[in-house]
Scaffold this active site. Structure first.
Site, PDB file in Angstrom:
ATOM      1  N   GLU A  47       0.781  -1.225   0.165  1.00  0.00           N
ATOM      2  CA  GLU A  47       0.254   0.029  -0.111  1.00  0.00           C
ATOM      3  C   GLU A  47       0.913   1.290   0.028  1.00  0.00           C
ATOM      4  O   GLU A  47       2.045   1.241   0.634  1.00  0.00           O
ATOM      5  CB  GLU A  47      -0.855  -0.040   1.247  1.00  0.00           C
ATOM      6  CG  GLU A  47      -1.622   1.061   1.512  1.00  0.00           C
ATOM      7  CD  GLU A  47      -1.998   1.360   3.098  1.00  0.00           C
ATOM      8  OE1 GLU A  47      -1.537   0.888   3.844  1.00  0.00           O
ATOM      9  OE2 GLU A  47      -3.430   1.719   2.913  1.00  0.00           O
ATOM     10  N   ASN A 110      -6.903   6.647  -1.659  1.00  0.00           N
ATOM     11  CA  ASN A 110      -5.994   5.655  -1.234  1.00  0.00           C
ATOM     12  C   ASN A 110      -5.997   4.329  -2.445  1.00  0.00           C
ATOM     13  O   ASN A 110      -6.932   3.685  -2.165  1.00  0.00           O
ATOM     14  CB  ASN A 110      -5.858   5.156   0.107  1.00  0.00           C
ATOM     15  CG  ASN A 110      -4.706   4.096   0.423  1.00  0.00           C
ATOM     16  OD1 ASN A 110      -4.114   3.706  -0.293  1.00  0.00           O
ATOM     17  ND2 ASN A 110      -4.574   4.110   1.742  1.00  0.00           N
ATOM     18  N   LYS A 127      -9.555   2.428  -2.324  1.00  0.00           N
ATOM     19  CA  LYS A 127      -9.584   1.602  -0.655  1.00  0.00           C
ATOM     20  C   LYS A 127     -10.744   2.044  -0.323  1.00  0.00           C
ATOM     21  O   LYS A 127     -11.256   3.313   0.034  1.00  0.00           O
ATOM     22  CB  LYS A 127      -8.428   2.210   0.156  1.00  0.00           C
ATOM     23  CG  LYS A 127      -8.634   1.433   1.541  1.00  0.00           C
ATOM     24  CD  LYS A 127      -7.199   1.951   2.426  1.00  0.00           C
ATOM     25  CE  LYS A 127      -7.042   1.247   3.958  1.00  0.00           C
ATOM     26  NZ  LYS A 127      -5.876   1.832   4.310  1.00  0.00           N
ATOM     27  N   GLU A 146      -6.032   8.697   7.726  1.00  0.00           N
ATOM     28  CA  GLU A 146      -6.640   8.454   6.428  1.00  0.00           C
ATOM     29  C   GLU A 146      -8.148   8.917   6.218  1.00  0.00           C
ATOM     30  O   GLU A 146      -8.197   9.341   4.935  1.00  0.00           O
ATOM     31  CB  GLU A 146      -6.655   7.061   6.232  1.00  0.00           C
ATOM     32  CG  GLU A 146      -5.367   6.112   6.426  1.00  0.00           C
ATOM     33  CD  GLU A 146      -5.469   4.861   5.636  1.00  0.00           C
ATOM     34  OE1 GLU A 146      -5.793   4.712   4.586  1.00  0.00           O
ATOM     35  OE2 GLU A 146      -4.958   3.937   6.465  1.00  0.00           O
ATOM     36  N   CYS A 172      -5.116  -2.726   2.411  1.00  0.00           N
ATOM     37  CA  CYS A 172      -4.779  -2.856   3.938  1.00  0.00           C
ATOM     38  C   CYS A 172      -5.937  -2.994   4.924  1.00  0.00           C
ATOM     39  O   CYS A 172      -6.505  -4.103   5.148  1.00  0.00           O
ATOM     40  CB  CYS A 172      -3.979  -1.412   4.384  1.00  0.00           C
ATOM     41  SG  CYS A 172      -3.372  -1.692   6.302  1.00  0.00           S
ATOM     42  N   ASN A 197       0.187  -1.000   5.513  1.00  0.00           N
ATOM     43  CA  ASN A 197       1.069  -0.404   6.256  1.00  0.00           C
ATOM     44  C   ASN A 197       0.279  -0.471   7.634  1.00  0.00           C
ATOM     45  O   ASN A 197      -0.777   0.104   7.896  1.00  0.00           O
ATOM     46  CB  ASN A 197       0.903   1.034   6.228  1.00  0.00           C
ATOM     47  CG  ASN A 197       2.050   1.460   4.736  1.00  0.00           C
ATOM     48  OD1 ASN A 197       3.043   1.582   5.038  1.00  0.00           O
ATOM     49  ND2 ASN A 197       1.562   1.445   3.637  1.00  0.00           N
TER      50      ASN A 197
HETATM   51  N1  CDV Z   1      -3.076   1.439   6.544  1.00  0.00           N
HETATM   52  C1  CDV Z   1      -4.062   0.977   7.150  1.00  0.00           C
HETATM   53  O1  CDV Z   1      -5.292   0.774   6.794  1.00  0.00           O
HETATM   54  N2  CDV Z   1      -3.643   0.416   8.444  1.00  0.00           N
HETATM   55  C2  CDV Z   1      -4.660  -0.284   9.324  1.00  0.00           C
HETATM   56  C3  CDV Z   1      -4.627   0.129  10.826  1.00  0.00           C
HETATM   57  C4  CDV Z   1      -3.776  -0.557  11.579  1.00  0.00           C
HETATM   58  C5  CDV Z   1      -4.474   1.702  10.846  1.00  0.00           C
HETATM   59  C6  CDV Z   1      -4.890  -1.708   9.286  1.00  0.00           C
HETATM   60  O2  CDV Z   1      -5.917  -2.109   9.333  1.00  0.00           O
HETATM   61  O3  CDV Z   1      -3.609  -2.277   9.234  1.00  0.00           O
END
Ligand code: CDV
Length: 320
Positions: A47, A110, A127, A146, A172, A197
């Site tokens: 990501e 994203n 996303k 985000e 993610c 991430n």
């Molecule tokens: N980049 C993300 O979406 N991270 C989320 C959390 C930990 C903030 C995740 O679900 O991994």
């Protein structure tokens, strides 16, 4: 004809805020070169793979914020990756921050794309599940903004043809939501690619934080098994600008089994040979959706967002 494919999760260690796009792309090119040597046909990068994970900072200066986004890909910095992948005959998934202006309005997502070995962009995803906050939180060592820096994706969960099969993408936090996989499962998806991430301190509750790796595997293994699809999950990880992020990139079979997993918190290529036909027996038995699903009983899934009142008992159930 065999549908066995050699695929890779191209895990990345931390990207410093000072690292230029060109420096990052050189790292991606090194992973691509290693992949080529191993006969890999498709790579999943993380990501937001072209920059540091910038939602950890509050930025009020619009120009500073914009510096983390891409316009139309490939831009000049990412072009060498697209060219090298095409020359090597390797397809890839790449996460990035997307910015464009539409009807005078700045849009930010994203996003991720899937690029075919021909160099053509064959799939695009934005996303849907944005974690974190829209406003900075006073007690956090690292923000997670985000909800401030992106709009929720507006493309749904598309599945498209790639690698001689059906491929979908997540990003993610999406991997924690069963609905996301199911919408793709209903399109007979065979491979779900996703980058992440995942800061190890996100929940703010230690008993949850220590389970971050478990929850990562649990959600991807469940998504794979319950939809009889391969899943490739690729991390950007390690201590990035002080924030420690989960590694554990992995490739998961439609059985739910992990077939390959990263062993470092650095740039690392994780490879496996996957058979896109492996999900078929699951789709013809336990998960023959057409025979066994009962959508009329799932109405709340699309009617309600948050948990609410219990449904009234059904009359004639024998308990009234
Ligand atoms: N980049 C993300 O979406 N991270 C989320 C959390 C930990 C903030 C995740 O679900 O991994």
């Amino acid at each position: 004809m065999s549908r066995k494919r050699v695929v890779a999760a191209a895990q990345m260690g931390p990207i410093a805020r000072s690292e230029s796009r060109e420096q990052v792309v050189r790292r991606l090119l090194a992973l691509l070169a290693e992949a080529k040597g191993k006969g890999v046909e498709f790579i999943t990068f993380p990501e937001l793979a072209l920059t540091t994970f910038f939602p950890r900072w509050m930025m009020e200066d619009e120009a500073e914020l914009d510096s983390f986004y891409e316009g139309k890909l490939p831009g000049p910095a990412a072009a060498p990756l697209f060219e090298a992948a095409k020359a090597a005959g390797i397809g890839f998934y790449l996460g990035y921050a997307e910015r464009f202006v539409e009807a005078g309005r700045v849009r930010r997502f994203n996003a991720a794309i899937t690029v075919a070995p021909s160099g053509e962009i064959v799939g695009k995803y934005r996303k849907v599940h944005l974690p974190g906050h829209a406003e900075p939180q006073p007690d956090r060592a690292f923000q997670h903004l985000e909800k401030r820096y992106f709009e929720p994706g507006d493309l749904g969960f598309p599945v498209f043809e790639a690698l001689g099969g059906r491929v979908g993408m997540l990003i993610c936090n999406d991997r924690r939501w069963p609905e996301a996989y199911r919408v793709m499962g209903l399109q007979d998806v065979e491979l779900v690619c996703l980058g992440y991430n995942t800061p190890l301190d996100h929940a703010g509750h230690e008993p949850i934080n220590v389970l971050t790796g478990f929850h990562n595997a649990l959600s991807m293994q469940a998504g794979a098994y319950q939809n009889a699809s391969w899943v490739i999950g690729t991390a950007k990880c390690g201590r990035e600008e002080g924030s420690l992020m989960l590694a554990d990139s992995m490739i998961i079979a439609p059985s739910g089994e992990i077939v390959a997993k990263a062993t470092t918190m650095e740039d690392e290529l994780v490879t496996a040979t996957i058979d896109l036909d492996m999900g078929r027996p699951y789709k013809e038995t336990f998960f023959d959706f057409a025979r066994h699903r009962e959508p009329a009983s799932y109405r709340l899934l699309t009617e309600r967002k948050g948990a609410g009142d219990m449904l009234p008992p059904v009359r004639g159930a024998g308990i009234d």
